[in-house]
Design a protein around this motif. Structure first.
Motif, mmCIF file in Angstrom:
data_model
loop_
_atom_site.group_PDB
_atom_site.id
_atom_site.type_symbol
_atom_site.label_atom_id
_atom_site.label_comp_id
_atom_site.label_asym_id
_atom_site.label_seq_id
_atom_site.Cartn_x
_atom_site.Cartn_y
_atom_site.Cartn_z
ATOM 1 N N ARG A 1 0.965 -1.235 0.082
ATOM 2 C CA ARG A 1 0.078 0.002 0.026
ATOM 3 C C ARG A 1 0.849 1.254 0.028
ATOM 4 N NH1 ARG A 1 -4.478 -2.012 4.078
ATOM 5 N NH2 ARG A 1 -5.817 -3.287 2.886
ATOM 6 N N VAL A 2 0.798 2.045 -0.975
ATOM 7 C CA VAL A 2 1.644 3.253 -1.287
ATOM 8 C C VAL A 2 0.820 4.224 -2.262
ATOM 9 C CG1 VAL A 2 3.703 4.177 -2.475
ATOM 10 C CG2 VAL A 2 3.607 2.004 -1.211
ATOM 11 N N ILE A 3 0.903 5.466 -1.842
ATOM 12 C CA ILE A 3 0.415 6.458 -2.715
ATOM 13 C C ILE A 3 1.615 7.513 -3.224
ATOM 14 C CG2 ILE A 3 -1.918 6.188 -2.151
ATOM 15 C CD1 ILE A 3 -1.803 8.691 -0.207
ATOM 16 N N GLY A 4 1.326 8.151 -4.158
ATOM 17 C CA GLY A 4 2.445 9.224 -4.334
ATOM 18 C C GLY A 4 2.424 9.601 -6.129
ATOM 19 N N LEU A 5 3.572 9.945 -6.381
ATOM 20 C CA LEU A 5 3.884 10.195 -7.824
ATOM 21 C C LEU A 5 4.651 9.095 -8.577
ATOM 22 C CD1 LEU A 5 4.620 14.334 -7.813
ATOM 23 C CD2 LEU A 5 2.678 12.888 -9.002
ATOM 24 N N ASP A 6 4.383 8.702 -9.633
ATOM 25 C CA ASP A 6 5.052 7.626 -10.264
ATOM 26 C C ASP A 6 5.223 7.617 -11.656
ATOM 27 O OD1 ASP A 6 5.571 4.613 -11.108
ATOM 28 O OD2 ASP A 6 5.710 4.369 -8.906
ATOM 29 N N ASN A 7 6.173 7.274 -12.215
ATOM 30 C CA ASN A 7 6.310 7.482 -13.771
ATOM 31 C C ASN A 7 6.626 6.107 -14.586
ATOM 32 O OD1 ASN A 7 9.003 6.661 -13.093
ATOM 33 N ND2 ASN A 7 10.078 8.299 -14.106
ATOM 34 N N ARG A 8 6.160 5.000 -13.979
ATOM 35 C CA ARG A 8 5.958 3.783 -15.132
ATOM 36 C C ARG A 8 4.772 3.994 -15.807
ATOM 37 N NH1 ARG A 8 8.711 1.029 -9.815
ATOM 38 N NH2 ARG A 8 7.184 2.490 -8.558
ATOM 39 N N TYR A 9 5.047 3.003 -16.907
ATOM 40 C CA TYR A 9 4.109 3.069 -17.941
ATOM 41 C C TYR A 9 4.202 4.321 -18.800
ATOM 42 C CZ TYR A 9 1.668 -0.647 -15.776
ATOM 43 O OH TYR A 9 1.301 -1.892 -15.171
ATOM 44 N N ASN A 10 5.452 5.187 -18.763
ATOM 45 C CA ASN A 10 5.660 6.319 -19.429
ATOM 46 C C ASN A 10 4.723 7.087 -19.226
ATOM 47 O OD1 ASN A 10 7.992 5.201 -20.663
ATOM 48 N ND2 ASN A 10 6.576 4.104 -22.253
ATOM 49 N N SER A 11 4.221 7.455 -17.817
ATOM 50 C CA SER A 11 3.211 8.307 -17.548
ATOM 51 C C SER A 11 3.568 9.016 -16.249
ATOM 52 C CB SER A 11 1.749 8.094 -17.820
ATOM 53 O OG SER A 11 0.809 8.929 -17.136
#
Length: 191
Positions: A63-73
């Protein structure tokens, strides 16, 4: 670092990506099969990367929330428990605005709902909701605020975090909209 006048309401904590606060709360599914967690955040960078607001990941997509750049987005998102982060969630729009993010997890129903308001200064905006099937492992027995995990500074948040909240239930859209609109008063009502 606490900044008394920097928050969405009152003060907020500023993170530079190298530190985190450790909350003595076990957000794992065995302890909290139902969980709602969230915060108001203000990112300091729109550069693509991995920066988390709350997490307890021990290497298994917990369980984690935040900003992520996987999937080129590059977007606000949550892990889904059995693979890469939730797709279809919104990208940050500015380093000058506060954003409301929250996630609800129901281990018994294997469900995740992720809620976002990209700019809380504009009132009356409906929350963007993205849902997914999910299932989580145990994770760490404590939670990091400002990082993906409590034991190190990986994927550290860059910016401000205010009014973090945890509920041991799944809040509905109406309840989260009230929290989004009313802020700290809706989280912990004062007499």
């Amino acid at each position: 670092a606490y900044q008394a006048a920097a928050g969405v309401e009152g003060g907020a904590y500023a993170f530079n990506g190298q530190q985190r606060l450790v909350a003595p709360i076990n957000i794992g599914p065995a302890s909290l099969p139902q969980l709602t967690m969230g915060a108001w955040v203000k990112t300091a960078s729109l550069d693509s990367g991995l920066r988390k607001v709350i997490g307890h990941d021990d290497g298994g997509w917990d369980r984690v929330i935040g900003l992520d750049n996987r999937y080129n987005s590059f977007r606000y998102t949550s892990f889904v428990g059995n693979g890469s982060p939730l797709e279809g969630t919104p990208e940050p729009i500015s380093t000058d605005v506060w954003t409301f993010i929250a996630a609800t997890y129901d281990q018994n129903l294997n469900s995740l709902s992720f809620y976002t308001d990209l700019d809380v200064s504009t009132t009356g905006d409906p929350l963007v909701v993205v849902e997914s099937a999910t299932g989580f492992g145990a994770g760490w027995p404590t939670a990091a605020i400002g990082g993906v995990r409590p034991d190190n500074a990986d994927e550290g948040w860059q910016g401000l975090i205010d009014n973090v909240f945890f509920y041991q239930t799944v809040l509905d859209l109406e309840s989260l909209t009230r929290i989004q609109d009313e802020g700290a008063e809706a989280i912990v009502p004062r007499p």
